[in-house]
Design an enzyme around this catalytic site. Structure first.
Site, mmCIF file in Angstrom:
data_model
loop_
_atom_site.group_PDB
_atom_site.id
_atom_site.type_symbol
_atom_site.label_atom_id
_atom_site.label_comp_id
_atom_site.label_asym_id
_atom_site.label_seq_id
_atom_site.Cartn_x
_atom_site.Cartn_y
_atom_site.Cartn_z
ATOM 1 N N GLN A 114 -13.991 0.203 21.227
ATOM 2 C CA GLN A 114 -13.248 -0.921 20.343
ATOM 3 C C GLN A 114 -13.925 -0.731 18.645
ATOM 4 O OE1 GLN A 114 -14.578 -5.112 20.478
ATOM 5 N NE2 GLN A 114 -13.126 -6.072 19.069
ATOM 6 N N SER A 117 -15.810 -4.074 13.596
ATOM 7 C CA SER A 117 -16.470 -3.700 12.840
ATOM 8 C C SER A 117 -16.541 -2.645 11.730
ATOM 9 C CB SER A 117 -17.755 -4.420 13.215
ATOM 10 O OG SER A 117 -16.989 -5.351 13.778
ATOM 11 N N GLU A 232 -11.554 -10.892 25.221
ATOM 12 C CA GLU A 232 -12.596 -11.141 25.445
ATOM 13 C C GLU A 232 -13.988 -12.203 25.502
ATOM 14 O OE1 GLU A 232 -15.106 -9.963 21.508
ATOM 15 O OE2 GLU A 232 -16.271 -9.159 22.969
ATOM 16 N N GLU A 358 -23.657 -19.142 14.662
ATOM 17 C CA GLU A 358 -23.359 -19.924 13.478
ATOM 18 C C GLU A 358 -21.801 -20.235 13.617
ATOM 19 O OE1 GLU A 358 -25.321 -17.325 12.871
ATOM 20 O OE2 GLU A 358 -26.855 -17.899 12.728
#
Ligand code: FAD
Length: 375
Positions: A114, A117, A232, A358
């Site tokens: 994938q 990013s 996912e 976060e």
């Protein structure tokens, strides 16, 4: 929510357990494991039958995850293809793309990675800068992808690239099926803290992708990416919890081996982990129920992911503390052949991969606690 298997589910579980028991112990090659699962009918359990799957509900995927963890089965090399790319192609792929890839994904013949990013675009994925420029026959891609799991083994990559830099950042992105063997594609494996290289950097220098490899509408890849990311999160909570229960069993074995079963401080930590693990299991079943009812993973999946990463990190750290000098990788007095060190080091990435802690806390605050949106 009924926590018991139905008659069909119990039969499926028993059949799978028996099949796993019969597999040769050395079947540890991740690629051949994909093939064996496919041949036995355990690949694509929730995919529609029309696309080569079994058309079963997510509960069966949960049973599969539990039994594989209990049997200590190998990971599947094509996990991204099976869990993310396949369902995305079923929804957005053209007939040609589906024919080319779906069966091959199930059989472990087309391994996918994938490519989402980038160095400056992880959490803020819409900021990707990899550019795709149109040509007469397709697109030429230039840029860099980072942290792509299994990139070194992959045949194809589900890639996001910017096709229109003039519009707002969530628009002007397109999703592509990139052949990893195309000229202009270079993979540099990244060495992790545990010494392994499960993921890599993908450098794209004028890599060509034909028109027929665009997934979904041009400039609307954001919508495709959201569907991929939702998949996912599908049943991953059950998978993670099932693996954690197995690790908890190993922790108990380590406690006994080190003669620490009567130590009140160790007992306190073990009891806490046990409680957390039970809470995770029930939350996993709630997430599964919500997936069954709505077809979408609910916000419980964020609680699961966050809590799992913290529990996993604490569990592995406790094991290492118990081993003391026996945690050394080799030499006299070494225990567990480095297993716990590897687990501690790998667990550091748990609070980053698949959504950072976060970000998950933000989702929980807004979607579960009902706090106002932060932006
Ligand atoms: C084991 C592993 C496997 C991975 N596999 C893949 C893969 O196969 N394919 C792929 O495309 N990517 C993959 N990734 C990358 C992963 O998706 C990113 O690392 C992740 O999205 C975080 O992005 P980043 O590393 O750029 O950190 P950043 O987004 O730069 O974040 C840095 C820090 O800032 C915090 N932060 C950022 N934004 C906010 C905000 N709005 N509010 C509060 N805090 C914030 C983050 O929580 C984090 O602590 C993988 C990562 C890991 C660790």
């Amino acid at each position: 929510m009924d926590l018991h298997d139905s008659a069909e589910q119990a039969q499926f579980r028993a059949g799978l357990r028996e099949w796993l028991r019969q597999q040769p112990a050395g079947q540890a090659q991740m690629g051949s494991w994909n093939k064996a699962l496919h041949e036995a009918g355990y690949a694509g359990l929730t995919w529609p039958q029309k696309y080569g799957g079994r058309g079963l509900s997510p509960v069966y995927q949960g049973i599969f995850a539990e039994e594989c963890a209990l049997a200590d089965a190998p990971d599947q090399l094509n996990v991204i293809g099976l869990n993310m790319v396949g369902p995305t192609l079923i929804r957005y792929g053209t007939d040609t793309q589906q024919k080319k890839h779906l069966n091959a994904i199930l059989a472990g013949e087309h391994i996918f990675c994938q490519g989402f990013s980038e160095p400056e675009a992880g959490t803020d994925l819409a900021s990707i800068r990899t550019r795709a420029r149109p040509t007469a026959d397709g697109w030429v891609i230039e840029g860099e992808k980072l942290w792509s799991s299994y990139a070194s083994f992959a045949d194809y990559c589900l890639l996001l690239a910017r096709t229109d830099p003039e519009v707002a950042k969530h628009r002007g992105i397109t999703c592509f099926l990139l052949d990893m063997r195309s000229p202009g594609v270079t993979v540099r494996p990244l060495r992790q803290i545990n010494g392994e290289s499960d993921f890599g950097q993908i450098i794209l220098e004028n890599a060509f992708v034909p028109h027929e490899c665009v997934v979904g509408p041009v400039d609307n890849g954001w919508q495709v990416a959201l569907a991929t990311l939702a998949h996912e999160r599908g049943t991953f909570g059950i998978t993670l919890t099932a693996r954690l229960s197995v690790q908890f069993g190993r922790l108990l074995a380590t406690v006994r081996e080190m003669g620490k079963q009567d130590d009140p401080l160790v007992r306190d930590e073990v009891a806490r982990l046990h409680v957390e693990l039970s809470a995770l299991r029930w939350t996993g079943y709630r997430a599964l129920t919500s997936l069954e009812e709505t077809g979408e993973p609910g916000p419980e999946s964020s609680v699961l992911k966050l809590q799992w990463s913290q529990t996993h990190q604490r569990l592995t750290k406790l094991a290492l503390r118990l081993l003391g000098p026996g945690a050394l990788l080799d030499g006299a007095g070494s225990y567990w052949d480095g297993y716990w060190q590897a687990q501690v080091l790998r667990s550091r990435g748990n609070s980053i991969e698949g959504g950072t802690s976060e970000i998950l806390k933000g989702v929980i605050a807004e979607r579960i606690a009902g706090l106002p949106r932060s932006r």
